[in-house]
Design an enzyme around this catalytic site. Structure first.
Site, mmCIF file in Angstrom:
data_model
loop_
_atom_site.group_PDB
_atom_site.id
_atom_site.type_symbol
_atom_site.label_atom_id
_atom_site.label_comp_id
_atom_site.label_asym_id
_atom_site.label_seq_id
_atom_site.Cartn_x
_atom_site.Cartn_y
_atom_site.Cartn_z
ATOM 1 N N LYS A 22 0.828 -1.200 0.000
ATOM 2 C CA LYS A 22 0.000 0.000 0.000
ATOM 3 C C LYS A 22 0.865 1.252 0.000
ATOM 4 O O LYS A 22 0.665 2.173 -0.802
ATOM 5 C CB LYS A 22 -0.918 0.014 1.224
ATOM 6 C CG LYS A 22 -1.819 1.246 1.289
ATOM 7 C CD LYS A 22 -2.445 1.451 2.647
ATOM 8 C CE LYS A 22 -1.513 2.223 3.565
ATOM 9 N NZ LYS A 22 -2.233 2.919 4.658
ATOM 10 N N ASN A 23 1.824 1.311 0.919
ATOM 11 C CA ASN A 23 2.629 2.521 1.058
ATOM 12 C C ASN A 23 3.505 2.773 -0.161
ATOM 13 O O ASN A 23 3.841 3.918 -0.454
ATOM 14 C CB ASN A 23 3.480 2.447 2.330
ATOM 15 C CG ASN A 23 2.634 2.553 3.589
ATOM 16 O OD1 ASN A 23 1.528 3.084 3.558
ATOM 17 N ND2 ASN A 23 3.143 2.054 4.702
ATOM 18 N N ARG A 94 -3.386 10.680 4.555
ATOM 19 C CA ARG A 94 -2.163 11.457 4.697
ATOM 20 C C ARG A 94 -1.281 11.406 3.455
ATOM 21 O O ARG A 94 -0.613 12.383 3.113
ATOM 22 C CB ARG A 94 -1.377 10.956 5.915
ATOM 23 C CG ARG A 94 -0.104 11.749 6.102
ATOM 24 C CD ARG A 94 0.536 11.585 7.449
ATOM 25 N NE ARG A 94 1.671 12.492 7.523
ATOM 26 C CZ ARG A 94 1.587 13.769 7.807
ATOM 27 N NH1 ARG A 94 0.413 14.303 8.032
ATOM 28 N NH2 ARG A 94 2.663 14.534 7.847
ATOM 29 N N CYS A 118 -4.868 8.356 9.613
ATOM 30 C CA CYS A 118 -5.057 7.826 10.962
ATOM 31 C C CYS A 118 -4.727 8.871 12.022
ATOM 32 O O CYS A 118 -3.819 9.678 11.856
ATOM 33 C CB CYS A 118 -4.159 6.605 11.178
ATOM 34 S SG CYS A 118 -4.692 5.148 10.280
ATOM 35 N N ARG A 123 2.406 14.205 13.219
ATOM 36 C CA ARG A 123 2.943 13.872 11.895
ATOM 37 C C ARG A 123 3.039 15.127 11.024
ATOM 38 O O ARG A 123 2.401 15.242 9.991
ATOM 39 C CB ARG A 123 2.065 12.806 11.212
ATOM 40 C CG ARG A 123 1.817 11.599 12.069
ATOM 41 C CD ARG A 123 0.813 10.646 11.464
ATOM 42 N NE ARG A 123 1.424 9.704 10.556
ATOM 43 C CZ ARG A 123 0.747 8.737 9.927
ATOM 44 N NH1 ARG A 123 -0.546 8.609 10.105
ATOM 45 N NH2 ARG A 123 1.353 7.916 9.115
ATOM 46 N N PRO A 124 3.844 16.113 11.423
ATOM 47 C CA PRO A 124 3.837 17.413 10.750
ATOM 48 C C PRO A 124 4.423 17.369 9.347
ATOM 49 O O PRO A 124 5.140 16.450 8.970
ATOM 50 C CB PRO A 124 4.704 18.281 11.673
ATOM 51 C CG PRO A 124 5.618 17.308 12.347
ATOM 52 C CD PRO A 124 4.821 16.056 12.521
ATOM 53 N N MET A 125 4.125 18.453 8.578
ATOM 54 C CA MET A 125 4.610 18.598 7.211
ATOM 55 C C MET A 125 5.926 19.374 7.149
ATOM 56 O O MET A 125 6.438 19.632 6.064
ATOM 57 C CB MET A 125 3.548 19.322 6.375
ATOM 58 C CG MET A 125 2.355 18.480 5.981
ATOM 59 S SD MET A 125 2.795 17.231 4.757
ATOM 60 C CE MET A 125 3.160 18.262 3.337
ATOM 61 N N LEU A 127 9.045 18.767 7.577
ATOM 62 C CA LEU A 127 10.182 18.170 6.873
ATOM 63 C C LEU A 127 9.978 18.197 5.363
ATOM 64 O O LEU A 127 10.938 18.371 4.605
ATOM 65 C CB LEU A 127 10.413 16.742 7.362
ATOM 66 C CG LEU A 127 10.799 16.618 8.843
ATOM 67 C CD1 LEU A 127 10.794 15.165 9.280
ATOM 68 C CD2 LEU A 127 12.164 17.236 9.098
#
Length: 421
Positions: A22-23, A94, A118, A123-125, A127
């Site tokens: 999936k990923n 995400r 999820c 899980r910030p953006m 980076l």
């Protein structure tokens, strides 16, 4: 809302085919935005997240066709009509943020809503933004959207990430394929899904070296062409189903399984008393005699123990002999399955990013609620070996990451059924 009823029973025996990752597929699909020629993916998983990414790409003007019962995705981005990824689609998943780099590289501009998925921490953006800004992009956050532009085109650069983020690595690598000059990405993520992405990009004409290491070098090219690429085996689905015979006993062969995808995970299984052997068709898993042994687990970026198998591993350790300690170092708030396992009789204490599991002889079936994708399957695994019935509610999470989970487990002898809500 659907639920899944699991009745504890004896050992599991047989074969389970493992789907494409999936990923990996969710990363490969946005790569079509880099070229005006067709990109075809084979061995694609049939999941709701894939459908969401399909809708997102189509909203940008790409053509996406699902062939051979969803196992083949034929895509073309010849005539893109939009550079805006709307909130209504992006909020569901995400991985939607992975259209940012490709659109910026090819169109010179992109507007992408902050993503969903999820509920397992911030899980910030940051980076992603830092990586693309290193290539010369101008990015600002307005009204919940990232507005990115590169009016003079992206330019190669040397950039070292503060953390080896998988998504940020993928976004920067895709963007850098069309940047002017050479890009060197240091402290890059090393996951197999990134290796798979690079292989696909290389088939499209990209010049990339170093995938699978912490330093990736990309020499920008003027354009990419079309290609056909086979999606790599899903190592998280593989690890999940390896735990089924580990928890229940028996012997199950995972078709398409590869040791190089699950090395650190297999080391922990071995320490717990689980045998894993390579076969001509994949991997065969069986449990040694008696209860499994307690082991300590720390989640780490690849090639360490994957955070996406932490919940499932906890299900195994609930009935281990002794005390296990699980330390979560990738995402915050990722022990939401622990209270649900406790409802089944597990003895678990959570303090911050650490969970202590004191093994019991057997779990007991109970009504439980899935809180995220991996938690949902961990509760199913726990129910397979529990005494009595376990009813897992809110299993819509499951459809995001596992295809035909009921059928696959039924095929090896599990007593499991999906109840329509």
């Amino acid at each position: 809302m659907d639920s899944i009823l699991v009745t504890g029973n004896g050992p599991l025996n047989g074969q389970i085919p493992i789907a494409g990752a999936k990923n990996a597929c969710l990363t490969l699909m946005p790569a079509t935005l880099l070229s005006d020629e067709p990109l075809t993916l084979t061995n694609a998983p049939r999941l709701s997240d894939i459908k969401t990414m399909t809708l997102l790409l189509q909203s940008l003007g790409a053509e996406v066709s699902s062939l051979q019962d969803g196992k083949v995705l034929a895509m073309s981005s010849h005539d893109l009509t939009s550079h805006t990824a709307d909130y209504d689609i992006v909020r569901k998943m995400r991985a939607s943020n992975l259209v940012l780099g490709p659109m910026l590289a090819r169109l010179g501009q992109a507007v992408v809503s902050l993503p969903g998925g999820c509920a397992i921490g911030a899980r910030p953006m940051d980076l992603h933004i830092e990586a693309l800004e290193a290539l010369g992009a101008e990015i600002e956050l307005r009204d919940g959207y990232l507005h990115a532009k590169a009016p003079g085109g992206l330019k190669g650069a040397v950039h070292e990430m503060r953390f080896a983020s998988v998504g940020a690595t993928e976004n920067m690598v895709m963007a850098a394929t069309l940047a002017k000059g050479t890009t060197v990405l240091k402290n890059a993520a090393r996951e197999p899904e990134i290796v798979d992405l690079v292989r696909c990009l290389r088939a499209m004409g990209a010049q990339i070296e170093g995938e699978g290491t912490s330093t990736i070098e990309i020499q920008g090219v003027d354009r990419l062409h079309g290609a056909t690429h086979q999606v790599v085996t899903d190592r998280i689905e593989l690890g999940t189903y390896m735990l089924a015979p580990a928890i229940c006993g028996g012997e199950v062969e995972l078709l398409g399984g590869r040791l190089d995808l699950v090395g650190a995970f297999v080391e922990k299984l071995d320490a717990a008393g689980i045998d894993v052997a390579e076969t001509d068709k994949g991997l065969k898993v069986s449990r040694r005699n008696g209860r499994v042994s307690a082991v300590n687990v720390t989640t780490e970026p690849f090639p360490g123990f994957p955070t996406d198998l932490q919940a499932q591993m906890m299900a195994l350790l609930c009935t281990a002999e002794g005390t296990s300690v699980l330390e979560e170092k990738i995402f915050e708030n990722r022990f939401m399955h622990a209270p649900e396992l406790t409802r089944m009789g597990a003895r678990i204490e959570v303090h911050g990013g650490t969970a202590t599991v004191r093994g019991v002889e057997r779990l007991k079936g109970a009504p439980v609620m899935a809180t995220d994708l991996r938690a949902s399957v961990s509760l199913i695994l726990a129910g397979l070996a529990a005494e009595g019935e376990t009813l897992v509610s809110r299993v819509y999470h499951l459809d995001r990451g596992y295809e035909h989970v009921v059928q696959k487990l039924e095929a090896v002898g599990a007593r499991i059924e999906r109840i329509k809500g």
